[in-house]
Design a protein around this motif. Structure first.
Motif, PDB file in Angstrom:
ATOM      1  N   TRP A  19      -9.028  -0.476  17.465  1.00  8.42           N
ATOM      2  CA  TRP A  19      -8.555  -1.371  16.403  1.00  8.42           C
ATOM      3  C   TRP A  19      -8.417  -0.620  15.083  1.00  8.42           C
ATOM      4  O   TRP A  19      -7.505  -0.859  14.305  1.00  8.42           O
ATOM      5  N   GLN A  20      -9.331   0.319  14.837  1.00  6.94           N
ATOM      6  CA  GLN A  20      -9.262   1.109  13.616  1.00  6.94           C
ATOM      7  C   GLN A  20      -7.968   1.919  13.576  1.00  6.94           C
ATOM      8  O   GLN A  20      -7.330   2.034  12.531  1.00  6.94           O
ATOM      9  N   GLN A  21      -7.566   2.463  14.709  1.00  4.69           N
ATOM     10  CA  GLN A  21      -6.356   3.267  14.757  1.00  4.69           C
ATOM     11  C   GLN A  21      -5.113   2.390  14.709  1.00  4.69           C
ATOM     12  O   GLN A  21      -4.073   2.801  14.195  1.00  4.69           O
ATOM     13  N   ALA A  22      -5.194   1.179  15.245  1.00  4.19           N
ATOM     14  CA  ALA A  22      -4.025   0.310  15.328  1.00  4.19           C
ATOM     15  C   ALA A  22      -3.697  -0.359  14.000  1.00  4.19           C
ATOM     16  O   ALA A  22      -2.539  -0.593  13.677  1.00  4.19           O
ATOM     17  N   ALA A  23      -4.733  -0.719  13.256  1.00  8.53           N
ATOM     18  CA  ALA A  23      -4.522  -1.441  11.998  1.00  8.53           C
ATOM     19  C   ALA A  23      -4.402  -0.473  10.824  1.00  8.53           C
ATOM     20  O   ALA A  23      -4.967   0.603  10.843  1.00  8.53           O
ATOM     21  N   GLN A  24      -3.666  -0.879   9.813  1.00 10.35           N
ATOM     22  CA  GLN A  24      -3.467  -0.053   8.632  1.00 10.35           C
ATOM     23  C   GLN A  24      -3.784  -0.890   7.395  1.00 10.35           C
ATOM     24  O   GLN A  24      -3.283  -1.995   7.240  1.00 10.35           O
ATOM     25  N   ALA A  25      -4.603  -0.338   6.513  1.00  8.60           N
ATOM     26  CA  ALA A  25      -4.885  -1.027   5.258  1.00  8.60           C
ATOM     27  C   ALA A  25      -3.656  -0.960   4.365  1.00  8.60           C
ATOM     28  O   ALA A  25      -2.963   0.058   4.331  1.00  8.60           O
ATOM     29  N   PRO A  26      -3.324  -2.026   3.650  1.00 12.47           N
ATOM     30  CA  PRO A  26      -2.133  -2.020   2.799  1.00 12.47           C
ATOM     31  C   PRO A  26      -2.271  -1.045   1.640  1.00 12.47           C
ATOM     32  O   PRO A  26      -3.363  -0.845   1.105  1.00 12.47           O
ATOM     33  N   SER A  27      -1.168  -0.429   1.258  1.00 17.30           N
ATOM     34  CA  SER A  27      -1.167   0.514   0.147  1.00 17.30           C
ATOM     35  C   SER A  27      -0.912  -0.224  -1.165  1.00 17.30           C
ATOM     36  O   SER A  27      -0.475  -1.378  -1.185  1.00 17.30           O
ATOM     37  N   THR A  28      -1.178   0.449  -2.260  1.00 16.87           N
ATOM     38  CA  THR A  28      -0.978  -0.131  -3.587  1.00 16.87           C
ATOM     39  C   THR A  28       0.462   0.067  -4.033  1.00 16.87           C
ATOM     40  O   THR A  28       0.996   1.178  -3.963  1.00 16.87           O
ATOM     41  N   GLN A  29       1.082  -1.001  -4.482  1.00 21.22           N
ATOM     42  CA  GLN A  29       2.437  -0.945  -5.009  1.00 21.22           C
ATOM     43  C   GLN A  29       2.409  -1.441  -6.464  1.00 21.22           C
ATOM     44  O   GLN A  29       1.878  -2.507  -6.746  1.00 21.22           O
ATOM     45  N   VAL A  30       2.984  -0.657  -7.363  1.00 24.84           N
ATOM     46  CA  VAL A  30       3.033  -1.029  -8.775  1.00 24.84           C
ATOM     47  C   VAL A  30       4.486  -1.256  -9.174  1.00 24.84           C
ATOM     48  O   VAL A  30       5.341  -0.399  -8.951  1.00 24.84           O
ATOM     49  N   HIS A  31       4.763  -2.411  -9.771  1.00 23.02           N
ATOM     50  CA  HIS A  31       6.118  -2.785 -10.160  1.00 23.02           C
ATOM     51  C   HIS A  31       6.201  -2.882 -11.674  1.00 23.02           C
ATOM     52  O   HIS A  31       5.299  -3.414 -12.324  1.00 23.02           O
TER      53      HIS A  31
END
Length: 421
Positions: free
Chosen positions: A90-102
């Motif tokens: 599960w750790q390899q399958a899931a990805q934490a979202p990255s930070t996006q600045v607008h």
């Protein structure tokens, strides 16, 4: 200046055994919330629930095809603990979202406050959203107005008000502007990590320093040390003060509550450096969360030793969607004590049985929302007052000098035309 978007990737997910829960030891999550059991490394919220203005509302339902792991360990009471191999998968399958600045062009810089329970009248927030990811942040529901989730979106979809300094300069120089106590960072931490690149807070302080306008800063970041030169010069003329929030001295708990904020010991070091520079420093012991951060006295003592001269506290507030976001966090990290924590939070806000049955956990009455009411609120108030008295904290905040700003403002208007009559 950075480009329109700035990303920092944290792809891994924690496999701490205490963060992996099954339905046997976890209590029911709030209605409509997905049964997430794995916290994302470096993030506070464990999901991105829909906001209150969403046209469609969705509920999670296990149809039996996806398997227990994909649905948060399933609902069968006989489900077993998540195995180590499954956790790694599960750790390899899931990805934490990255930070996006607008980038955002602000139409106004100063927000006015008319609530008598807040110590400032005006505020300036260079950003929307906050990468610190504090799970208890009362500003999370503001992201709903942007059609974004108060959960993960609040800490990953950030907005930088790139013209904030020029708008602020125009507003404080306007003839109709009436000076009042101004705080930087009331609804977002003005020294969150993206400030290193965007430097909007520094620009705001430069404008205020040029105009001799008094201001205060509230933050839980050590990044404020970068601007000691400006803040100290203003402090020497009684025009600035800084308040550092220390929620707890427990480093592990702080990592869960405030995943991208400075560590508690680092904030104490910041208090010391600010005080040594001659800047009035206060400590905010906020928020008080029953049965979690129960070390108020220790925080006050450590901050006083570091150089803080004033202190204040608030209790946990859970407006709007934050109620569900925080309870989901409790289920992910402290499932055995989740119900106990929430019952005491409702006690602090004197929530009736009928309101509890409807899921309410917070009273927005401005007379009591900050400190709570009732027996438990009185006990917290007594603990705080006794500690402050024993440690020698001042009751009043540092007075600020407004005369230089009045002279600057007069200079902006130019010489007055003499009357013909």
């Amino acid at each position: 200046m950075p480009k329109s978007k700035h990303s920092s990737h944290f792809p891994s997910i924690s496999c701490d055994e205490e963060w992996l829960r099954t339905s046997e030891d976890a209590e029911p999550v709030p209605e409509g919330a997905p049964p997430v059991r794995i916290a994302l490394k470096g993030r506070g919220a464990v999901s991105a629930p829909l906001h209150r203005f969403a046209k469609e509302q969705r509920e999670w339902l296990d149809d039996g095809w996806s398997g227990s792991m994909a649905q948060g360990a399933g609902t069968d009471a006989q489900d077993q603990e998540v195995s180590h191999d499954e956790a790694i998968w599960w750790q390899q399958a899931a990805q934490a979202p990255s930070t996006q600045v607008h980038e955002e062009r602000a139409r106004s810089a100063i927000q006015k406050n008319d609530s008598p329970d807040i110590f400032f009248d005006h505020s300036v927030n260079p950003y929307r959203g906050c990468e610190h990811g504090c799970i208890y942040c009362y500003a999370r529901p503001y992201h709903s107005y942007l059609n974004l989730s108060p959960g993960l979106d609040f800490e990953t979809q950030l907005f930088a008000k790139t013209n904030i300094a020029e708008v602020l300069r125009r507003e404080i120089g306007h003839p109709r502007y009436r000076p009042a106590s101004l705080n930087i960072g009331s609804a977002t931490d003005c020294y969150q990590p993206i400030e290193r690149d965007w430097r909007l807070t520094r620009q705001v302080i430069e404008v205020l320093h040029e105009a001799c306008h008094p201001f205060s800063v509230i933050t839980k970041s050590s990044g404020v040390e970068r601007d000691i030169d400006l803040i100290a010069r203003a402090a020497s003329c009684k025009r600035s003060a800084v308040y550092i929030t220390i929620t707890t001295l427990d480093g592990r708990l702080a990592r869960l509550l405030e995943p991208r904020a400075a560590a508690p010991h680092r904030r104490l070091q910041t208090i010391r450096r600010l005080a040594e520079a001659g800047i009035p420093v206060g400590v905010s012991v906020a928020p008080h969360i029953p049965f979690l951060n129960d070390d108020m006295e220790q925080v006050l003592e450590a901050a006083r030793e570091a150089g803080a001269t004033t202190a204040f506290y608030t209790v946990l507030r859970l407006p709007w969607e934050l109620n569900g976001v925080f309870q989901q966090w409790l289920q992910a990290h402290y499932p055995q004590r989740a119900a106990r924590v929430m019952e005491r939070v409702r006690d602090l806000h004197q929530i009736s049985d009928e309101e509890r049955a409807r899921g309410k956990s917070y009273s927005s009455d401005y007379l009591t929302r900050m400190k709570g009411q009732g027996l438990w609120a009185q006990l917290v108030r007594q603990r705080f007052a006794r500690s402050c008295e024993q440690l020698g904290y001042g009751r009043e905040r540092e007075p600020l000098d407004w005369a230089p700003f009045a002279a600057w403002q007069q200079g902006q208007r130019g010489p007055q035309q003499s009357s013909l009559f």
